[in-house]
Design an enzyme around this catalytic site. Sequence first.
Site, PDB file in Angstrom:
ATOM      1  N   GLU A   1       0.859  -1.179   0.000  1.00 24.91           N
ATOM      2  CA  GLU A   1       0.000   0.000   0.000  1.00 24.91           C
ATOM      3  C   GLU A   1       0.903   1.239   0.000  1.00 24.91           C
ATOM      4  O   GLU A   1       1.882   1.267   0.746  1.00 24.91           O
ATOM      5  CB  GLU A   1      -0.900   0.044   1.240  1.00 24.91           C
ATOM      6  CG  GLU A   1      -1.935   1.163   1.124  1.00 24.91           C
ATOM      7  CD  GLU A   1      -2.903   1.221   2.330  1.00 24.91           C
ATOM      8  OE1 GLU A   1      -2.719   0.464   3.291  1.00 24.91           O
ATOM      9  OE2 GLU A   1      -3.818   2.038   2.269  1.00 24.91           O
TER      10      GLU A   1
ATOM     11  N   GLY B   1       2.909   2.707  10.807  1.00 23.74           N
ATOM     12  CA  GLY B   1       2.688   1.928  12.019  1.00 23.74           C
ATOM     13  C   GLY B   1       2.572   0.435  11.732  1.00 23.74           C
ATOM     14  O   GLY B   1       3.278  -0.380  12.302  1.00 23.74           O
TER      15      GLY B   1
ATOM     16  N   MET C   1       0.488  -2.632   8.732  1.00 23.52           N
ATOM     17  CA  MET C   1      -0.218  -2.817   7.475  1.00 23.52           C
ATOM     18  C   MET C   1      -1.091  -4.063   7.510  1.00 23.52           C
ATOM     19  O   MET C   1      -0.653  -5.129   7.932  1.00 23.52           O
ATOM     20  CB  MET C   1       0.826  -2.891   6.339  1.00 23.52           C
ATOM     21  CG  MET C   1       0.235  -3.117   4.983  1.00 23.52           C
ATOM     22  SD  MET C   1      -0.849  -1.721   4.507  1.00 23.52           S
ATOM     23  CE  MET C   1      -2.001  -2.584   3.449  1.00 23.52           C
ATOM     24  N   GLU C   2      -2.321  -3.890   7.016  1.00 21.71           N
ATOM     25  CA  GLU C   2      -3.366  -4.906   7.168  1.00 21.71           C
ATOM     26  C   GLU C   2      -3.387  -5.988   6.094  1.00 21.71           C
ATOM     27  O   GLU C   2      -4.441  -6.572   5.820  1.00 21.71           O
ATOM     28  CB  GLU C   2      -4.722  -4.192   7.181  1.00 21.71           C
ATOM     29  CG  GLU C   2      -5.168  -3.586   5.821  1.00 21.71           C
ATOM     30  CD  GLU C   2      -4.838  -2.117   5.643  1.00 21.71           C
ATOM     31  OE1 GLU C   2      -3.910  -1.610   6.321  1.00 21.71           O
ATOM     32  OE2 GLU C   2      -5.505  -1.460   4.823  1.00 21.71           O
TER      33      GLU C   2
ATOM     34  N   HIS D   1      -6.805  -2.099  15.139  1.00 24.58           N
ATOM     35  CA  HIS D   1      -7.033  -1.395  13.872  1.00 24.58           C
ATOM     36  C   HIS D   1      -6.751  -2.317  12.675  1.00 24.58           C
ATOM     37  O   HIS D   1      -7.590  -2.467  11.788  1.00 24.58           O
ATOM     38  CB  HIS D   1      -6.143  -0.152  13.823  1.00 24.58           C
ATOM     39  CG  HIS D   1      -6.254   0.650  12.572  1.00 24.58           C
ATOM     40  ND1 HIS D   1      -7.071   1.757  12.464  1.00 24.58           N
ATOM     41  CD2 HIS D   1      -5.659   0.515  11.363  1.00 24.58           C
ATOM     42  CE1 HIS D   1      -6.968   2.253  11.245  1.00 24.58           C
ATOM     43  NE2 HIS D   1      -6.115   1.516  10.552  1.00 24.58           N
ATOM     44  N   GLU D   2      -5.578  -2.916  12.668  1.00 25.23           N
ATOM     45  CA  GLU D   2      -5.214  -3.760  11.519  1.00 25.23           C
ATOM     46  C   GLU D   2      -6.131  -4.976  11.443  1.00 25.23           C
ATOM     47  O   GLU D   2      -6.542  -5.382  10.358  1.00 25.23           O
ATOM     48  CB  GLU D   2      -3.752  -4.203  11.588  1.00 25.23           C
ATOM     49  CG  GLU D   2      -2.733  -3.071  11.731  1.00 25.23           C
ATOM     50  CD  GLU D   2      -2.902  -1.935  10.748  1.00 25.23           C
ATOM     51  OE1 GLU D   2      -3.407  -2.165   9.634  1.00 25.23           O
ATOM     52  OE2 GLU D   2      -2.553  -0.789  11.095  1.00 25.23           O
TER      53      GLU D   2
ATOM     54  N   HIS E   1      -9.438  -4.067   9.919  1.00 25.78           N
ATOM     55  CA  HIS E   1      -9.383  -3.872   8.464  1.00 25.78           C
ATOM     56  C   HIS E   1      -9.826  -5.129   7.702  1.00 25.78           C
ATOM     57  O   HIS E   1     -10.205  -5.036   6.546  1.00 25.78           O
ATOM     58  CB  HIS E   1      -7.958  -3.537   8.019  1.00 25.78           C
ATOM     59  CG  HIS E   1      -7.664  -2.062   7.950  1.00 25.78           C
ATOM     60  ND1 HIS E   1      -8.531  -1.156   7.383  1.00 25.78           N
ATOM     61  CD2 HIS E   1      -6.581  -1.351   8.334  1.00 25.78           C
ATOM     62  CE1 HIS E   1      -7.987   0.061   7.444  1.00 25.78           C
ATOM     63  NE2 HIS E   1      -6.804  -0.025   8.024  1.00 25.78           N
TER      64      HIS E   1
ATOM     65  N   GLU F   1     -10.043   3.798   6.092  1.00 23.54           N
ATOM     66  CA  GLU F   1      -9.247   4.309   7.219  1.00 23.54           C
ATOM     67  C   GLU F   1     -10.096   5.031   8.270  1.00 23.54           C
ATOM     68  O   GLU F   1      -9.982   4.761   9.455  1.00 23.54           O
ATOM     69  CB  GLU F   1      -8.103   5.186   6.724  1.00 23.54           C
ATOM     70  CG  GLU F   1      -7.056   4.426   5.891  1.00 23.54           C
ATOM     71  CD  GLU F   1      -6.436   3.221   6.602  1.00 23.54           C
ATOM     72  OE1 GLU F   1      -6.616   3.066   7.821  1.00 23.54           O
ATOM     73  OE2 GLU F   1      -5.779   2.408   5.925  1.00 23.54           O
TER      74      GLU F   1
HETATM   75  N1  PHE Z   1      -3.074   0.966   5.830  1.00 23.51           N
HETATM   76  C1  PHE Z   1      -2.224   1.153   6.975  1.00 23.51           C
HETATM   77  C2  PHE Z   1      -3.155   1.370   8.158  1.00 23.51           C
HETATM   78  O1  PHE Z   1      -3.624   0.494   8.736  1.00 23.51           O
HETATM   79  C3  PHE Z   1      -1.301   2.298   6.895  1.00 23.51           C
HETATM   80  C4  PHE Z   1      -0.235   2.219   5.849  1.00 23.51           C
HETATM   81  C5  PHE Z   1      -0.355   2.978   4.702  1.00 23.51           C
HETATM   82  C6  PHE Z   1       0.854   1.430   6.029  1.00 23.51           C
HETATM   83  C7  PHE Z   1       0.626   2.942   3.734  1.00 23.51           C
HETATM   84  C8  PHE Z   1       1.839   1.397   5.072  1.00 23.51           C
HETATM   85  C9  PHE Z   1       1.731   2.162   3.923  1.00 23.51           C
HETATM   86  O2  PHE Z   1      -3.546   2.422   8.508  1.00 23.51           O
HETATM   87 ZN    ZN Z   2      -5.685   1.634   8.607  1.00 21.78          ZN
END
Ligand code: PHE
Ligand code: ZN
Length: 892
Positions: free
Chosen positions: A138, A279, A281-282, A315-316, A319, A338
């Site tokens: 992402e 932080g 990634m999901e 949070h993750e 998702h 988000e």
């Molecule tokens: N999608 C991730 C989140 O849970 C954030 C993220 C974005 C991580 C881009 C890496 C790169 O919020």
């Molecule tokens: Zn997120």
Amino acid sequence: MKTSTPQPIHLKNYQPAPYLIKTVYLDVSLHSSETRVTSRLKIVPNKRATKSAKGGSKAGSKSVPLTLDGENITLENIKIGGRALDAKQYSVDEKSLTIKSPPTKSFTLEITTICDPEANKALSGLYRSSGVYCTQCEAEGFRRITYFLDRPDVLATYKVRIEADKATTPILLSNGNLIESGKADDAGRHFAVWQDPHPKPCYLFALVGGDLALKKSSFKTKSGRKVDLRIYVEPGKEDRCDWAMDCLKRSMKWDEKRFGREYDLDIFNIVAVSDFNMGAMENKSLNVFNDRLVLATPDTATDGSYEAIESVIAHEYFHNWTGNRITCRDWFQLCLKEGLTVFRDQEFTMDERSRTVARIEDVRMLKAHQFPEDAGPLAHPVRPASYIEINNFYTATVYQKGAELCRMIHTILGEAGFRAGMDLYFDRHDGEAATVEDFIKSFEDANKVDFSQFKLWYEQAGTPELIASFDYDETKKTAKLIFEQVMQPTPGQSRKKPMHIPVRMGLVGKSGKDLPLKTKQGDVVTDGVVHLKKRREVFEFQNINERPVPSLVRGFSAPVNLTLDMTTSDLAFLMANDSDLYNRWQASQTYATRRIIEMVEGLRAGKRLNRGKHFSEALAITITDEKLEPAYRALCMELPSEADVARVIGTDVDPGAIHKARQAFAKRVATDLKETLKGIYKSSSGNGDYAPDAKSAGLRSLRNSALLLLSKIGGEEQIKMLGTHYRSSKNLTDRSLALMLLVDFKHDERDKALANFYKRYKNDHLVIDKWFSIQAMSSAKSTLNSVKKLLDHELFSIKNPNKVRSLIGVFAGFNSTGFHRADGAGYNFVAEQVLDIDSFNPQVASRMLNSFRNWRTLEAGRQKLARKALQRVARRKTLSPDVYEIVTKMLG
Ligand code: PHE
Ligand code: ZN
């Protein structure tokens, strides 16, 4: 790097992809600097795209070029239907590969490319972190692994074969289920094949290979399925995963209970890596985490870290339904996953901990990060209309304000109505790539309401100003409230429409109880929420037999800036009596801010102001009230930050004067309450073992907040107290708080503690990050020099985002006296670092530049110096699109 001027992409130009990719087979042969990736894609023309295309050519009748995204990869081989293409049939440039006339029916495309994980310091795509191969896709990282339609509305199922050297890379992971593994050759290589049954966009793809230790557990879902839970970490750190594992299980349980959402695979993996831009990634069933958000023991993590781990793990995990099962049609819809997922993790924290405390913490974050963004040159709607670099839009506006919009929907519909809308949303869009319109429509249809006005919140940038006035008519026994909403212009939006603002409110009577809200028409506002829809709204309440004090925007029911003229005695009354604890806290903040601003004005006019004890007396009532939670009392003891004060002042901001005024005010309050604070400090001293739960953490924070305020007196007695607190601390929470307070003083207690902390933790990179940030935060005059020196420290690395954030990021974002030095040296330093970092990690560089976002609100002298520093950045010829976009907007 920038070759020509980067061009913006617009939401209004969205077009479905001309082709869809149905299945992906990836064969990844891991080698540190030459990884070979072969991808076999089943591609079909997209009927929807050909239908909507202008000219209306019949679906599949004519071949349309297929352009795949690709960056920093070298093409080795390309075949369609097993036959190599000749050079005339395709073309390749820096950013893409185009097949000029692909078959008009479904076909198989096979592409082999090479990439270099070791050289990848942007940490996007496939890279190595302390010897571990990992991926970050992402938003647009998959194109750095293979040529692909790298957009979230292309959903495919994946089968992935990974091959690597077994000795150095024994663990091989990807999304979904492991279906095969074994020996690959006689030279020590092995392989694993993973298959993910759920179609997903490529940004959710992940692959990990390395020598990792693991912590195992399992979870039984509500329908009785057993899910294997695994957390992979650097060997030797397995015993630091208990908390994260516990958080994961509680998150899974909560999502079943509160949203009816069950996990959908038999395995859920988390991998912690030490080099990560964000932080966490999901990625589907394979979350990758910044290790600071996984690893914790009482000796190596603070209460703040424990809490952050809890909310990010949640949070993750959340998702999986909001983001993965239902994904985004395009990156403009980012808030769809988000904002909603932040709302869900906030609710989780509230249910697990204290609702009021969590709400105050969330609002504080929103005001500290999102409000300034909304008030400056980077302001954008929760759903932006255009962007140059999508990585620049992982912002407080998309995340935190996005969550506030979900919260307002919840406030308007109530829990049952909200849940009905969510259920319909899951029903309708599971397995799809959706839009904000789809989301809103689900709430409208499930509740038979019209949200067309509410939708403006997604489109109009800027924080609405809510100007309220209150009038009590003694003879008519009526209370009148007039609200006016004012929307300041933001970049690209000069005129705005009035929005639907839900205002939770009460009229507090002398006894402290709320009076019934009965309007002229005889309606009773039972849920305490009035709805503002026009620019100006008047509410007149009847049968009000005494002059009440209005308590507005309770629980921060809408992300607005409220102004209401109130006397300090009314504020003190609310501090002691409001039934809404959030507003009791807000009243004390408003009161303190008002005093500090008076002192700033006094200082700048060369006057010394010394007000009476009224505020301190009001504060004492709350902080000694043992019926209130310790964590809440602790929050009340925290005075508004310098940034809070600056934000309220708004223009001609003098950070130096604000620092002085705030220090003086804190000293005054601490001196007034010295004995009370000492009493709190003594009585809440924890003696039992450390436990990370909210209640134990609350006691520690009460004690530490008392110490913090006391330290503002700044005498020998207090410094000694800090030294003792440091030495007697049994956990990192207390130890680092003492150190953080000590670094503001020139004293050998400071030097001793800093040296001791270093010695104790030099082998613990996460705690060393704290050691760096504590020094970067010091308000001492010498801080900039110390920070510069620390850049050369053997444990510092400019390539590691956590280190960069801890030292440079903290200095730029949290040290207002240092960053805003009157001589401009702080600005120059940060600008230089941004340029340096931009040459290898644009995402981190452009985030760092954010610390300049409110430079136009500064007083003239600093404004000039900040502009100069920004212009220096802008002049660089080889800026990344990331930094280019931010710096041009900032100067524009
Ligand atoms: N999608 C991730 C989140 O849970 C954030 C993220 C974005 C991580 C881009 C890496 C790169 O919020
Ligand atoms: Zn997120």
